[in-house]
Design a protein around this motif. Structure first.
Motif, PDB file in Angstrom:
ATOM      1  N   VAL A  48       0.839  -1.203   0.000  1.00  0.00           N
ATOM      2  CA  VAL A  48       0.000   0.000   0.000  1.00  0.00           C
ATOM      3  C   VAL A  48       0.871   1.249   0.000  1.00  0.00           C
ATOM      4  O   VAL A  48       1.771   1.393   0.836  1.00  0.00           O
ATOM      5  N   SER A  49       0.603   2.164  -0.943  1.00  0.00           N
ATOM      6  CA  SER A  49       1.346   3.421  -1.034  1.00  0.00           C
ATOM      7  C   SER A  49       0.377   4.578  -1.313  1.00  0.00           C
ATOM      8  O   SER A  49      -0.512   4.451  -2.160  1.00  0.00           O
ATOM      9  N   PHE A  50       0.544   5.671  -0.593  1.00  0.00           N
ATOM     10  CA  PHE A  50      -0.233   6.892  -0.845  1.00  0.00           C
ATOM     11  C   PHE A  50       0.352   8.029  -0.003  1.00  0.00           C
ATOM     12  O   PHE A  50       1.125   7.800   0.929  1.00  0.00           O
ATOM     13  N   LYS A  51      -0.038   9.270  -0.343  1.00  0.00           N
ATOM     14  CA  LYS A  51       0.359  10.444   0.426  1.00  0.00           C
ATOM     15  C   LYS A  51      -0.868  11.315   0.661  1.00  0.00           C
ATOM     16  O   LYS A  51      -1.749  11.410  -0.200  1.00  0.00           O
ATOM     17  N   ILE A  52      -0.918  11.926   1.844  1.00  0.00           N
ATOM     18  CA  ILE A  52      -2.023  12.812   2.195  1.00  0.00           C
ATOM     19  C   ILE A  52      -1.444  14.174   2.573  1.00  0.00           C
ATOM     20  O   ILE A  52      -0.615  14.264   3.482  1.00  0.00           O
ATOM     21  N   GLU A  53      -1.863  15.201   1.874  1.00  0.00           N
ATOM     22  CA  GLU A  53      -1.379  16.544   2.175  1.00  0.00           C
ATOM     23  C   GLU A  53      -2.044  17.082   3.442  1.00  0.00           C
ATOM     24  O   GLU A  53      -3.140  16.648   3.818  1.00  0.00           O
ATOM     25  N   ARG A  54      -1.365  18.018   4.081  1.00  0.00           N
ATOM     26  CA  ARG A  54      -1.938  18.644   5.275  1.00  0.00           C
ATOM     27  C   ARG A  54      -3.256  19.340   4.905  1.00  0.00           C
ATOM     28  O   ARG A  54      -3.340  20.042   3.898  1.00  0.00           O
ATOM     29  N   GLY A  55      -4.270  19.114   5.731  1.00  0.00           N
ATOM     30  CA  GLY A  55      -5.566  19.738   5.490  1.00  0.00           C
ATOM     31  C   GLY A  55      -6.473  18.965   4.568  1.00  0.00           C
ATOM     32  O   GLY A  55      -7.622  19.358   4.371  1.00  0.00           O
ATOM     33  N   GLU A  56      -6.005  17.855   4.010  1.00  0.00           N
ATOM     34  CA  GLU A  56      -6.858  17.035   3.149  1.00  0.00           C
ATOM     35  C   GLU A  56      -7.780  16.154   3.985  1.00  0.00           C
ATOM     36  O   GLU A  56      -7.431  15.731   5.090  1.00  0.00           O
ATOM     37  N   VAL A  57      -8.953  15.857   3.428  1.00  0.00           N
ATOM     38  CA  VAL A  57      -9.890  14.920   4.038  1.00  0.00           C
ATOM     39  C   VAL A  57     -10.013  13.746   3.078  1.00  0.00           C
ATOM     40  O   VAL A  57     -10.496  13.894   1.952  1.00  0.00           O
ATOM     41  N   ILE A  58      -9.538  12.582   3.512  1.00  0.00           N
ATOM     42  CA  ILE A  58      -9.471  11.396   2.662  1.00  0.00           C
ATOM     43  C   ILE A  58     -10.432  10.333   3.166  1.00  0.00           C
ATOM     44  O   ILE A  58     -10.411   9.975   4.343  1.00  0.00           O
TER      45      ILE A  58
END
Length: 252
Positions: A48-58
């Protein structure tokens, strides 16, 4: 400051446990001194690979056993992966899940203080938020009762109220937005919207696709521990629905 709140790369996690159908025979073997008990392995998360930016709602979607709750527990540092890297670039992280972070022998009030202190607040800062937390959760006079006496719904409302009023920088929500009556559900969604406007990072696991589509900037779809798709919410949800419908047709 790193633009990403969460960075996951090639994450793998496998569970090992005894098959429940064979537990009696396995116990008998252990009593008799025979150690060769068999274990069943489940690959909960695969590359599993992914990135979440600050302030994002995933939003994280997928069927039962897809690996959604396991992923949140890895992000919360409850589970250690077998391989891969997980970088959560903030110390203020709260996992909102049934029973997570609670000491059930302690009163609800003590649990509020405990969770606040774990998130880095001072006792005075937690104390200033007590009335707001109690009022929002609706637990009222039960505040001094041990948490083990609470119903599942009461525990969920309390967890939600603590998280949304203490406001950690990263909030991990596992399937508890649907608890309580309709009035509480509406209040819950409004609180999440407040966090979104404040640029908090939120990872939301839910089977309610309408809620996911309404609240989330992006969606991660997991299936059997693997990432099937990640991207704009409505697009990924449409892919997931098509997959589910096709499986239903094949089973008919």
């Amino acid at each position: 400051m790193n633009k990403y709140a969460i960075e996951v790369q090639n994450l793998n996690l496998t569970y090992s446990f005894m098959n429940s159908m064979n537990i009696k025979s396995e116990i008998l073997k252990m009593v008799q001194g025979r150690r060769e008990h068999r274990k069943k392995e489940v690959h909960a998360l695969r590359d599993v690979s992914f990135k979440i930016e600050r302030g994002e709602v995933i939003g994280v979607i997928g069927g039962n056993g897809a690996g959604k709750s396991t992923l949140l527990k890895v992000l919360a540092n409850i589970y250690d992966p077998d391989s891969g890297t997980v970088k959560v670039n903030d110390n203020s992280v709260f996992l909102m899940s049934l029973g997570a972070g609670f000491q059930h022998e302690l009163p609800a009030l003590d649990n509020i203080y405990l969770n606040g202190l774990l998130l880095g607040l001072t006792r005075k800062e937690v104390e200033d938020k007590i009335n707001e937390i109690v009022e929002f959760s609706g637990i009222g006079e039960c505040i001094n009762n041990p948490l083990k006496s609470f119903s599942t719904g009461m525990k969920s409302r309390l967890a939600f109220s603590i998280a949304c009023n203490i406001k950690p920088n990263i909030l991990l929500i596992d399937e508890i937005l649907g608890v309580g009556d309709e009035e509480f559900k509406v209040k819950s969604r409004e609180k999440i919207r407040e966090l979104i406007l404040e640029d908090r990072t939120v990872v939301l696991v839910s089977h309610n696709l309408n809620t996911i589509n309404e609240l989330c900037h992006k969606v991660l779809w997991l299936q059997n521990g693997e990432v099937m798709s990640i991207g704009e919410s409505s697009n990924v949800i449409s892919e997931y629905k098509a997959f589910v419908n096709k499986n239903k047709e094949n089973m008919a």
